[in-house]
Motif scaffolding. Structure first.
Motif, short mmCIF file in Angstrom:
data_model
loop_
_atom_site.label_atom_id
_atom_site.label_comp_id
_atom_site.label_asym_id
_atom_site.label_seq_id
_atom_site.Cartn_x
_atom_site.Cartn_y
_atom_site.Cartn_z
N MET A 209 0.64 8.93 12.98
CA MET A 209 1.27 7.75 12.41
C MET A 209 0.92 7.69 10.93
O MET A 209 -0.24 7.54 10.56
CB MET A 209 0.79 6.49 13.12
N LEU A 210 1.94 7.81 10.09
CA LEU A 210 1.75 7.96 8.65
C LEU A 210 2.28 6.73 7.90
O LEU A 210 3.32 6.19 8.25
CB LEU A 210 2.48 9.21 8.16
N GLN A 211 1.56 6.34 6.86
CA GLN A 211 1.95 5.19 6.05
C GLN A 211 1.38 5.37 4.65
O GLN A 211 0.26 5.84 4.48
CB GLN A 211 1.43 3.90 6.68
N PRO A 212 2.15 4.99 3.59
CA PRO A 212 1.63 5.16 2.23
C PRO A 212 0.42 4.28 1.96
O PRO A 212 0.22 3.24 2.60
CB PRO A 212 2.81 4.72 1.35
N GLY A 213 -0.39 4.72 1.00
CA GLY A 213 -1.47 3.88 0.53
C GLY A 213 -0.94 2.76 -0.34
O GLY A 213 0.27 2.61 -0.53
N ALA A 214 -1.84 1.96 -0.91
CA ALA A 214 -1.44 0.78 -1.68
C ALA A 214 -0.71 1.14 -2.96
O ALA A 214 0.22 0.44 -3.38
CB ALA A 214 -2.67 -0.07 -1.99
N THR A 215 -1.10 2.26 -3.58
CA THR A 215 -0.48 2.66 -4.85
C THR A 215 -0.31 4.17 -4.88
O THR A 215 -0.97 4.90 -4.14
CB THR A 215 -1.35 2.23 -6.05
N VAL A 222 -3.41 7.71 7.53
CA VAL A 222 -3.06 8.61 8.63
C VAL A 222 -3.87 8.24 9.87
O VAL A 222 -5.10 8.26 9.84
CB VAL A 222 -3.32 10.08 8.26
N ALA A 223 -3.17 7.88 10.92
CA ALA A 223 -3.82 7.62 12.21
C ALA A 223 -3.19 8.56 13.23
O ALA A 223 -2.12 9.13 13.00
CB ALA A 223 -3.63 6.17 12.63
N TRP A 224 -3.86 8.75 14.35
CA TRP A 224 -3.29 9.60 15.39
C TRP A 224 -3.77 9.17 16.76
O TRP A 224 -4.78 8.47 16.91
CB TRP A 224 -3.60 11.08 15.13
N ARG A 225 -3.02 9.58 17.75
CA ARG A 225 -3.38 9.34 19.14
C ARG A 225 -2.90 10.50 19.99
O ARG A 225 -1.85 11.09 19.66
CB ARG A 225 -2.80 8.00 19.64
N VAL A 285 6.43 8.66 12.20
CA VAL A 285 5.78 9.38 13.30
C VAL A 285 6.16 10.85 13.29
O VAL A 285 7.33 11.20 13.15
CB VAL A 285 6.15 8.75 14.66
N ARG A 286 5.16 11.70 13.39
CA ARG A 286 5.35 13.12 13.63
C ARG A 286 4.35 13.51 14.72
O ARG A 286 3.45 12.73 15.05
CB ARG A 286 5.08 13.96 12.38
N ASN A 287 4.44 14.73 15.25
CA ASN A 287 3.45 15.11 16.25
C ASN A 287 3.09 16.58 16.19
O ASN A 287 3.77 17.39 15.56
CB ASN A 287 3.87 14.69 17.67
#
Length: 536
Positions: A209-215, A222-225, A285-287
């Protein structure tokens, strides 16, 4: 390195949403439908069409019905349907764990063995009400589609349950090993990715699970499961400025699972202003494929045992040692220390068909084979072919199946598909089979159709088309997309009250400019289906 697309076969069960019914005896008399079929996009294409009136058995329209054509994931209706017949709607997978050795003072002097049953979920998708969770953008296609929506269920729930049962049985320490017995059927290679086995965990993928930082310039989030020592990520993904390009670099087919310190580095750029495709919102999301699921599952169970207060002497990240397994069928009932019972197979059929889950369909074919005394892909296909002839009068000359899910040059005649669909209406489990198919505007891969909400014709057919789609795309040497096949087959409950089985397949559309053209094909087919529902 992540490769997009990873294989030349891309099943697009969600974004390439299509419903199709084709009415040709009257469709060709309809200027609005004829206009669709005469589009330049279909100049060199070949159509295979068959529509059957289910009340009378009459052929309403037929075009190239006896010609074998590529069908993609339409094939899943055969494999999942026969598994539903063989196993039964109420069948539940039972995955037991046996001790090999005696327990004294809480210590097992021996091994724990998990006997894999082919349970696709292993508790990772089950809800409290006994249903299986799925979303309209399934994570199994995250890499192909560019995004996904994850379920809210816990992918490790079944393994946690098993560990807690073992602790409750009085075992506090295992002085031997934890072993996965995956001998239910012989492994076979799944689309050049990994060897398919009857043990599963999170559909054999690790979700990122990917998301940009604040700046811009900061690390991306980056999180994952699932989280397990079996495979971890080493993210160094950077947030980049507005207008920059998305770049993800990682190995989506790692071969280190079963070794200590297995890591997948993730580098690249994540634009701060990126609008994720499909969902329009974060996370993206990627895997990564769990290429050795027997090793991964073993590690996870040892980790869950530790959380439950059960210590295991063996190295938790070592490979699964199948050489230690006892003879097949030699397990003693009084040595069972835990078991996991799944949801009903009717729920699995829904999940597989709604989201076009390839591994689920392949496993269903293998389970059908096991139930008929065979354990290889080739022999399971042969057993299926025999059943199709005896039960549905579908001859081997009418189809070419290479697996259970519609991979490669999977082909069939429209007549073969229609015979199966028609015969199924007379089976006791027909209602279950029909409801397992994607339903136009309601659920599964037909929950959303391009421009559905603003298209009055499609709105009218909502909830009245039950259809399985199939898409086959390859690439040429210049990297262009070539649509070799797109089709849909299923049932229409027409506005007039008449009911139809239908098959609509188009082959060899050829080179297209991009994904928007493929979506347009789906839209065209949806409009044809809606016309058929409305006019007949």
């Amino acid at each position: 390195m992540f490769r997009f697309p990873r294989t030349i076969l891309t099943i697009l069960p969600v974004i390439l949403l299509s419903l199709t019914s084709v009415a040709q005896s009257q469709v060709l008399l309809s200027p609005e439908v004829d206009k669709i079929l005469q589009k330049p996009l279909y100049k060199n294409a070949t159509w295979g069409i068959l529509v059957i009136d289910l009340q009378t058995g009459d052929t309403v329209f037929s075009k190239n019905a006896d010609r074998q054509m590529l069908i993609g994931s339409i094939r899943k209706m055969f494999s999942v349907g026969l598994a539903l017949d063989q196993l039964g709607e109420d069948y539940r997978f039972v995955t037991p764990i046996y001790r090999q050795g005696e327990v004294k003072d809480g210590v097992l002097n021996g091994d724990l063995v998990v006997v894999a049953s082919g349970d696709l979920s292993m508790g990772g998708r089950e809800r409290a009400d006994g249903t299986i969770a799925y979303t309209k953008f399934d994570h199994n296609e995250a890499n192909s589609l560019g995004n996904a929506i994850l379920t809210k269920t816990d992918p490790l729930a079944g393994y946690r349950n098993l560990a807690q049962q073992i602790a409750a049985a009085g075992i506090k320490r295992v002085d031997g090993d934890v072993i996965i017995d995956d001998r239910l059927f012989q492994t076979f290679n799944f689309r050049h990715e990994f060897d398919l086995r009857p043990i599963f965990i999170n559909d054999d993928v690790v979700d990122m699970m990917l998301q940009p930082g604040a700046t811009a310039g900061t690390p991306a989030d980056v999180a994952w499961r699932p989280h397990s020592a079996a495979l971890t990520l080493a993210p160094q993904l950077k947030t980049t400025g507005p207008g920059s390009e998305l770049e993800l670099d990682y190995d989506d087919l790692p071969n280190c699972i079963g070794k200590a310190g297995c890591q997948v580095p993730l580098t690249g750029h994540l634009p701060i202003d990126l609008k994720p495709v499909l969902t329009g919102e974060w996370p993206l999301v990627r895997n990564v494929r769990i290429t050795q699921p027997q090793n991964y599952a073993r590690t996870v169970l040892i980790e869950e045992l530790a959380k439950a207060g059960v210590a295991v002497a063996a190295n938790k990240t070592a490979p699964n040692d199948a050489a230690k397994l006892p003879a097949v069928g030699s397990y003693q009932a009084d040595h069972q220390v835990a078991k996991l019972t799944s949801a009903k197979y009717a729920q699995f059929a829904q999940w597989i068909l709604k989201v076009s889950y390839n591994i689920g369909a392949d496993t269903s074919l293998m389970l059908y084979g096991v139930q008929n005394g065979v354990d290889t892909l080739e022999k399971s296909l042969a057993a299926e072919a025999k059943a199709l002839k005896s039960r549905f009068d579908v001859s081997p000359s009418e189809f070419h199946f290479v697996d259970g899910s519609g991979g490669g040059d999977t082909a069939a005649t429209s007549q073969a598909i229609a015979k199966m669909l028609t015969a199924r209406t007379k089976l006791d489990n027909f209602a279950t089979f029909k409801q397992a198919l994607p339903i136009l505007g309601v659920n599964g891969s037909l929950a959303t159709v391009t421009r559905f909400e603003e298209n009055d014709a499609l709105q009218g057919a909502k909830a009245n088309v039950y259809a399985k789609t199939g898409t086959y795309i390859t690439g040429d040497e210049q990297g262009r997309m070539i649509v070799r096949a797109q089709g849909t087959a299923g049932y229409i409950d027409a506005a007039s009250g008449r009911k139809y089985a239908f098959v609509l397949v188009v082959n060899n559309i050829g080179v297209i400019s991009g994904i928007d053209d493929v979506i347009q094909v789906m839209q065209d087919e949806g409009e044809i289906a809606a016309w058929w529902w409305r006019q007949n």
